[in-house]
Design an enzyme around this catalytic site. Structure first.
Site, short mmCIF file in Angstrom:
data_model
loop_
_atom_site.label_atom_id
_atom_site.label_comp_id
_atom_site.label_asym_id
_atom_site.label_seq_id
_atom_site.Cartn_x
_atom_site.Cartn_y
_atom_site.Cartn_z
CE1 TYR A 37 1.07 -0.35 4.39
CE2 TYR A 37 0.03 1.80 4.41
CZ TYR A 37 0.84 0.87 5.01
OH TYR A 37 1.42 1.15 6.21
CE LYS A 151 3.10 3.45 3.27
NZ LYS A 151 3.11 3.40 4.72
CD GLU A 190 10.03 1.76 10.50
OE1 GLU A 190 9.94 2.74 9.75
OE2 GLU A 190 9.79 0.61 10.12
CG LEU A 214 8.32 2.65 4.88
CD1 LEU A 214 8.01 1.40 4.07
CD2 LEU A 214 7.05 3.42 5.16
N1 PMP Z 1 7.61 3.89 9.10
C1 PMP Z 1 6.45 3.20 9.15
C2 PMP Z 1 6.43 1.83 9.75
C3 PMP Z 1 5.28 3.78 8.63
O1 PMP Z 1 4.11 3.10 8.66
C4 PMP Z 1 5.32 5.10 8.11
C5 PMP Z 1 4.08 5.77 7.61
N2 PMP Z 1 3.71 5.26 6.37
C6 PMP Z 1 6.56 5.77 8.08
C7 PMP Z 1 7.68 5.13 8.58
C8 PMP Z 1 6.68 7.15 7.50
O2 PMP Z 1 6.60 7.13 6.09
P1 PMP Z 1 6.04 8.36 5.27
O3 PMP Z 1 6.80 9.57 5.71
O4 PMP Z 1 6.32 8.03 3.85
O5 PMP Z 1 4.58 8.49 5.59
#
Ligand code: PMP
Length: 294
Positions: A37, A151, A190, A214
């Protein structure tokens, strides 16, 4: 009085009201969490960093060996139309692609067409009060799989971890991954749905991008803004001790932008309020996104 209209979504080749969208129970997204996603923030009907989100979607699809159902030009026109069909101008577009519908069997089915779904929700960016106060977080052991760079929709571990935070009255869980052996320190990865930054002595650090993290699009924005402003910014290994000794901790994601974590496991982070580096970054961030660079 009329019931409020159901928002318009996209499913497998057509726009339709969300309330009317349905998929077969044998969809592998439902049966196995076999899909990926994206979430794309939209400010004033302009998708933010669309090319980067589409590139990450393509990487996620390739990683799980699902053929990308659309090229970037087609994704862009579908997203543009989805955004135009909503009543609100700040949105968060959700895209999900699964391996499709097939008799239940772990191995990939042959000739199955991926399920493609998109919806858009109103984007509620953090209210000023939260930007001013910061949020509470707790730590937990990162017990997710070893492809956190993908993701994937299979988010059960993230769901359970986030609930630990909610149960503790906190907004996020800061994840610490066990080292290779019992003597090695735990490493910061994270948040359950965000990237995490450690600020110490005027420098920003975040874990380097590997399969534990991610690659956040918001993280890239923070890195770019820091570098442009001459603020030291580094991607490197960070231990639990680095996290606990931080002057400031931040989280970042597409929907929460950048927030200060002002308490960790019930203890204040730094002065227990958003620090000067955070205030500088959030000002840069808000300026940048109000320019609405696509
Ligand atoms: N890490 C994880 C596990 C996430 O779910 C997200 C949010 N999608 C992020 C980091 C941050 O990613 P982004 O800045 O692209 O939303």
């Amino acid at each position: 009085m009329n019931a409020p209209a159901s928002p318009i979504c996209w499913l497998n080749g057509r726009f339709l009201p969300l309330a009317e969208a349905s998929i077969p129970v044998l969809d592998r997204g439902f049966i196995f969490g076999d899909g990926v996603y994206e979430v794309i923030p939209v400010y004033g009907r302009q998708p933010f960093r669309l090319a980067e989100h589409l590139a990450r979607l393509a990487r996620s699809l390739a990683a799980v060996r699902i053929t990308n159902p659309h090229d970037d030009a087609t994704w862009t026109s579908l997203i543009t139309e989805l955004v135009a069909r909503q009543d609100f101008s700040d949105q968060s577009v959700y895209i999900q692609v699964t391996r499709g519908v097939a008799k239940r069997d772990h191995a990939f089915p042959k000739d199955t067409v991926p399920t493609v779904f998109m919806m858009s929700n109103a984007l509620v960016t953090p209210p000023a009060a939260l930007v001013d106060s910061g949020v509470a977080a707790i730590t937990a052991t990162d017990n997710r799989w070893l492809r956190c760079d993908v993701k994937a929709t299979a988010l059960l571990a993230n769901v359970l971890l986030k609930q630990l935070a909610v149960d503790a009255g906190a907004a996020e869980v800061v994840l610490l991954r066990d080292g290779p052996d019992a003597t090695a320190p735990r490493r910061l990865t994270e948040g359950s749905s965000s990237n995490i930054f450690v600020v110490r002595d005027g420098a920003i650090a975040t874990p380097k991008r590997d399969h534990f993290v991610l690659p956040g699009i918001t993280l890239d924005v923070v890195a770019e803004l820091a570098r442009a402003a001459g603020i030291p910014f580094e991607e490197r290994d960070l231990t639990e001790a680095d996290v606990r000794a931080a002057d400031e901790l931040w989280l970042a994601s597409s929907t929460r932008e950048v927030l200060a974590i002002t308490s960790l496991d019930g203890r204040p982070v730094g002065i227990g309020m958003p620090g000067p580096m955070y205030r500088r970054m959030i000002t840069l961030f808000q300026q940048h996104r109000s320019e609405r660079r696509p």
